[in-house]
Structure formats: C-alpha cells, structure tokens
Design an enzyme around this catalytic site. Structure first.
Site, mmCIF file in Angstrom:
data_model
loop_
_atom_site.group_PDB
_atom_site.id
_atom_site.type_symbol
_atom_site.label_atom_id
_atom_site.label_comp_id
_atom_site.label_asym_id
_atom_site.label_seq_id
_atom_site.Cartn_x
_atom_site.Cartn_y
_atom_site.Cartn_z
ATOM 1 N N GLY A 40 0.861 -1.132 -0.010
ATOM 2 C CA GLY A 40 0.083 -0.073 0.074
ATOM 3 C C GLY A 40 0.987 1.210 0.038
ATOM 4 O O GLY A 40 0.321 2.326 0.747
ATOM 5 N N GLY A 89 -0.197 5.054 -1.148
ATOM 6 C CA GLY A 89 -1.216 5.775 -0.389
ATOM 7 C C GLY A 89 -0.924 6.987 0.119
ATOM 8 O O GLY A 89 0.486 7.397 0.209
ATOM 9 N N GLN A 90 -1.678 7.613 1.172
ATOM 10 C CA GLN A 90 -1.220 9.068 1.779
ATOM 11 C C GLN A 90 0.002 8.768 2.649
ATOM 12 O O GLN A 90 0.660 9.554 2.641
ATOM 13 C CB GLN A 90 -2.526 9.584 2.621
ATOM 14 N N ASP A 112 1.932 -1.826 -4.450
ATOM 15 C CA ASP A 112 0.581 -1.203 -4.455
ATOM 16 C C ASP A 112 -0.436 -1.861 -5.552
ATOM 17 O O ASP A 112 0.398 -2.389 -6.524
ATOM 18 C CB ASP A 112 0.623 0.323 -4.590
ATOM 19 N N ASP A 146 -1.224 -7.310 -5.229
ATOM 20 C CA ASP A 146 -2.772 -7.046 -4.639
ATOM 21 C C ASP A 146 -2.535 -8.139 -3.375
ATOM 22 O O ASP A 146 -2.173 -9.434 -3.374
ATOM 23 C CB ASP A 146 -3.781 -7.740 -5.584
ATOM 24 N N TYR A 169 -15.062 -0.037 8.745
ATOM 25 C CA TYR A 169 -13.648 0.193 8.952
ATOM 26 C C TYR A 169 -13.221 -0.239 10.123
ATOM 27 O O TYR A 169 -12.232 -0.881 10.663
ATOM 28 C CB TYR A 169 -13.540 1.556 8.493
ATOM 29 N N LYS A 174 -10.823 -2.969 11.611
ATOM 30 C CA LYS A 174 -9.394 -2.684 12.466
ATOM 31 C C LYS A 174 -9.399 -3.198 13.867
ATOM 32 O O LYS A 174 -8.458 -3.683 14.429
ATOM 33 C CB LYS A 174 -9.370 -1.355 12.364
HETATM 34 P P1 NAD Z 1 -4.651 5.336 1.361
HETATM 35 O O1 NAD Z 1 -6.086 5.068 0.957
HETATM 36 O O2 NAD Z 1 -4.063 6.576 0.999
HETATM 37 O O3 NAD Z 1 -3.720 4.264 0.794
HETATM 38 C C1 NAD Z 1 -3.822 2.701 0.917
HETATM 39 C C2 NAD Z 1 -3.022 2.243 -0.247
HETATM 40 O O4 NAD Z 1 -3.359 0.951 -0.553
HETATM 41 C C3 NAD Z 1 -3.591 2.675 -1.636
HETATM 42 O O5 NAD Z 1 -2.436 3.159 -2.417
HETATM 43 C C4 NAD Z 1 -4.264 1.598 -2.557
HETATM 44 O O6 NAD Z 1 -4.054 1.477 -3.665
HETATM 45 C C5 NAD Z 1 -3.737 0.420 -1.597
HETATM 46 N N1 NAD Z 1 -4.393 -0.973 -1.777
HETATM 47 C C6 NAD Z 1 -5.914 -0.872 -1.493
HETATM 48 N N2 NAD Z 1 -6.100 -2.074 -1.939
HETATM 49 C C7 NAD Z 1 -5.107 -2.690 -1.996
HETATM 50 C C8 NAD Z 1 -4.886 -4.407 -2.355
HETATM 51 N N3 NAD Z 1 -5.779 -5.113 -2.254
HETATM 52 N N4 NAD Z 1 -3.563 -4.760 -2.590
HETATM 53 C C9 NAD Z 1 -2.503 -3.760 -2.576
HETATM 54 N N5 NAD Z 1 -2.685 -2.494 -2.150
HETATM 55 C C10 NAD Z 1 -3.837 -1.959 -1.889
HETATM 56 O O7 NAD Z 1 -4.596 5.133 2.996
HETATM 57 P P2 NAD Z 1 -3.439 5.568 4.116
HETATM 58 O O8 NAD Z 1 -4.188 6.836 4.626
HETATM 59 O O9 NAD Z 1 -2.086 5.636 3.239
HETATM 60 O O10 NAD Z 1 -3.557 4.625 5.236
HETATM 61 C C11 NAD Z 1 -2.659 3.526 5.474
HETATM 62 C C12 NAD Z 1 -2.990 2.652 6.695
HETATM 63 O O11 NAD Z 1 -3.065 3.654 7.622
HETATM 64 C C13 NAD Z 1 -4.393 2.098 6.278
HETATM 65 O O12 NAD Z 1 -4.340 0.784 6.936
HETATM 66 C C14 NAD Z 1 -5.384 2.865 7.286
HETATM 67 O O13 NAD Z 1 -6.480 2.348 7.962
HETATM 68 C C15 NAD Z 1 -4.307 3.447 8.373
HETATM 69 N N6 NAD Z 1 -4.727 4.782 8.731
HETATM 70 C C16 NAD Z 1 -4.707 5.834 8.215
HETATM 71 C C17 NAD Z 1 -5.093 7.115 8.745
HETATM 72 C C18 NAD Z 1 -5.222 8.256 7.963
HETATM 73 O O14 NAD Z 1 -5.506 9.224 8.454
HETATM 74 N N7 NAD Z 1 -4.538 8.407 6.801
HETATM 75 C C19 NAD Z 1 -5.717 7.122 10.078
HETATM 76 C C20 NAD Z 1 -5.792 5.814 10.861
HETATM 77 C C21 NAD Z 1 -5.138 4.824 10.081
HETATM 78 N N1 SER Z 2 -8.525 9.067 8.964
HETATM 79 C C1 SER Z 2 -9.102 7.814 9.028
HETATM 80 C C2 SER Z 2 -10.261 7.863 8.468
HETATM 81 O O1 SER Z 2 -10.972 8.789 8.530
HETATM 82 C C3 SER Z 2 -9.108 7.304 10.466
HETATM 83 O O2 SER Z 2 -8.714 6.022 10.395
HETATM 84 O O3 SER Z 2 -10.804 6.758 8.019
#
Ligand code: NAD
Ligand code: SER
Length: 318
Positions: A11, A14-15, A35, A53, A143, A147
């Site tokens: 992944g 992603g962000q 990714d 994947d 979600y 989690k």
């Molecule tokens: P995001 O959605 O920006 O990135 C997730 C990435 O996973 C994407 O690039 C997507 O293409 C990839 N992805 C989705 N399905 C996939 C699959 N089947 N196989 C491979 N890749 C796949 O999310 P993020 O914000 O970068 O979050 C990353 C992690 O951190 C997640 O587990 C999320 O729950 C956790 N998290 C994020 C936040 C936040 O505010 N960003 C807060 C709490 C927890």
């Molecule tokens: N930033 C995330 C969301 O809003 C929290 O895990 O889904």
C-alpha cells in the site's frame, strides 16, 4: 536497526505509504514499494516497485521469499468513508489482506511487521474525552470493526506464533504530498488546499466536531521509532494509542485565518458527520509515551504554518 534488512511496504502509493517509503529508504538500502496502483514522482524514481494485490496470498509469499524480505509495513486498507460505501470490499481488503500478511510473515519468519490501526476502533459507547488505551470498544463502521478485529489478530499472532507485530492507532493524518485516501478526517487536508486555491472551504463535518489529528511528519517519525524500539519495550501487541492534537473545523479555520486573514468557512455536514460523532474527541497516549518514548512535535498552529507553506496555490483538491 540493521540497514541490510529488506523492507516491504504494502500500500506504498497511499497517503502514508508515499511518505513512509521514502523515509525508510533513507535508512534501508532495500525498500520494495508495492501497491495496486503505479507509483509517481520520487516514489517511483527512488527504488524498486512491484505491483501487488495483498489479497493474492501466493503472489505475496513469492515476492517475500524471492526478495528475502525481513520487515513488512502493511498499509493497504479501505478507509472509513469509502468503507461505508462498500462494506464487502472494506471487510475483504482489511481483514483478508491482514490475514494473508500475518500468515505469510509467520510462515517465512519475518523479523518485524508494522500494521496500523486507527481511532475508528472506538465507538459511540467509548469514553469520548481522553480515551484510554484500554476501554469499551464497540465500533459501528465496517472500517472500525475490521480494524478492531485486526488488532485482535495481531495480538493473537504475537501470543501464539511469536510474530513481532507492532501497531499504533493513528488519529486523522494531515499531509500535503498525497491526497487523503477516503477517510472521515480528510476535511482537515482538503481545507488547506482550498484555502490556498480559493480562500474558502465548505466542511463536510460540523463546526464543533472535534477529532484527534496528527501531522504526517510526527506520524512517520513515530512509526519508525516504534519499529526501531527494542523488543522488550513493546508491551502492547494489539495497538498503541498515539496522539498529538485535537481540533474541530472551526478551530482549524481560525488557525488558517491567522495566516490567510480573509479565509472563509461554511458547513454542510454529510454522511461522514455520523461517523465522526462515533469517534473519540481526544486520546490518552500515556502508555505509548511510557513504553517506547512516543512524543509529538507539531501542534495545530505549527502544522497550519507548514501546510500553507507547502500546499501549492491553484491546485485542485482530489
Ligand atoms: P490510502 O487509502 O491513502 O492508501 C492505501 C493504499 O493501499 C492505496 O495506495 C491503495 O491503492 C492500496 N491498496 C488498496 N487495496 C489494495 C490491495 N488489495 N492490495 C494492495 N494495495 C492495495 O490510505 P492511508 O491513509 O495511506 O492509510 C494507510 C493505513 O493507515 C491504512 O491501514 C489505514 O487504515 C491506516 N490509517 C490511516 C489514517 C489516515 O488518516 N490516513 C488514520 C488511521 C489509520
Ligand atoms: N483517517 C481515517 C479515516 O478517517 C481514520 O482511520 O478513515
């Protein structure tokens, strides 16, 4: 730390992954980004990328074995707002994806695994203010449910299979390099882009909806510090509460007005309002601070200043 380790990031586009991967590449020679989607810019140019994947267990096992991977950061997930639109997909990616990673990691003998949890593991019956590490957890989004179950699986693999899994419950993360991934806290990213682009923003959360938030540099540094901490310091194997600031849309607007005096905010809450109302307002992270020395650097005004310096003018919000 052993800089000869080979690190796999799942992944990575992603962000969080797009910044964490680059930070890991400053420490480790071999960091493989994976990714479903293609990397861009510095992420693409700075090292190996493989399309993966995480639902494909065989492909995952093959990639880990072929590259002698020793550490995994598993970030792939479907976030809260997107998850409510497609609960089946969210459950499959968040649960089956994690099970695949846990299984393969314990079978091949991975040294360390990072998997992030979230404040969404808490629900409407959780104490909302200064939410403790251990408390009532009845999440009501798919979600949060996935989690919370994931946290139990991580603890189970630590206890039964001795897998060194480490985790934090991130609050809403704010950053300017990669757009938010479909979360309820994404308003706090979009607001900065719109402030620079148009000088005004319509929030999809109500003015007084307070949530725990964190600036990305703190999240990246904290994640790496957790993973580099000696094993005996890691006492919580579900997931650690971590926190830095809590604010509502009115307060972030007031912080922006200090830098852009004419900025205007209006409020049109949508389906994400209910999700936000089920989450804590603030988090007690004293256990993480005591166990492995977690600390934050950025407060709201420091983050606002840095965001507004970096967010480009005239760029569309995704
Ligand atoms: P995001 O959605 O920006 O990135 C997730 C990435 O996973 C994407 O690039 C997507 O293409 C990839 N992805 C989705 N399905 C996939 C699959 N089947 N196989 C491979 N890749 C796949 O999310 P993020 O914000 O970068 O979050 C990353 C992690 O951190 C997640 O587990 C999320 O729950 C956790 N998290 C994020 C936040 C936040 O505010 N960003 C807060 C709490 C927890
Ligand atoms: N930033 C995330 C969301 O809003 C929290 O895990 O889904």
């Amino acid at each position: 730390m052993n800089s000869s380790d080979t690190v796999l990031v799942i992944g990575a586009c992603g962000q969080i992954g797009s910044e964490l991967t680059l930070a890991l590449r400053q420490i480790y020679k071999n960091v493989i980004a994976t990714d479903l989607k293609e990397p861009e810019g510095e992420l693409k140019e700075s090292g190996q990328f493989e399309r993966l994947d995480v639902l494909n267990r065989n492909q995952l096992a093959e990639l880990i074995q072929k590259n002698n991977v020793t550490q995994v950061y598993h970030l792939a997930a479907i976030l809260s707002a997107t998850g409510e639109k497609n609960p089946e997909l969210a459950w499959r990616v968040n649960m089956k994806g994690l099970r695949n990673v846990l299984d393969v990691a314990s079978e091949v003998g991975i040294k360390k695994l990072f998997w992030p949890s979230t404040i969404a593991v808490f629900g409407p019956t959780t104490p909302m203010k200064n939410t403790p590490q251990w408390t009532v957890m009845e999440p009501n989004t798919i979600y949060g449910i996935s989690k919370q179950a994931g946290e139990r699986w991580c603890d189970y693999y630590w206890q039964k299979k001795n897998l060194d899994v480490r985790s934090v419950r991130y609050p809403g993360l704010i950053s300017y390099k990669t757009p938010g991934g479909g979360g309820t806290t994404d308003y706090a990213i979009d607001i900065y882009f719109e402030a620079k682009k148009k000088g005004k923003y319509t929030s999809f959360l109500a003015a007084e909806t307070r949530l725990p938030m964190m600036y990305m540099p703190d999240a990246i540094r904290g994640t790496i510090e957790l993973m580099e901490a000696p094993i005996e310091k890691i006492k919580v194997r579900s997931s650690y509460n971590i926190s830095s600031m809590s604010f509502n849309p009115r307060e972030v607007a007031e912080s922006i007005i200090k830098v852009i005096p004419g900025f205007e905010i209006s409020y049109v809450p949508d389906f994400r309002q209910k999700i936000a109302e089920s989450w804590p307002e603030s988090i007690d992270d004293s256990v993480a601070r005591k166990d492995w020395g977690w600390k934050h650097n950025f407060d709201l005004d420091a983050m606002t200043k840095d965001m507004l310096e970096h967010v480009p003018s005239g760029v569309a919000v995704h």
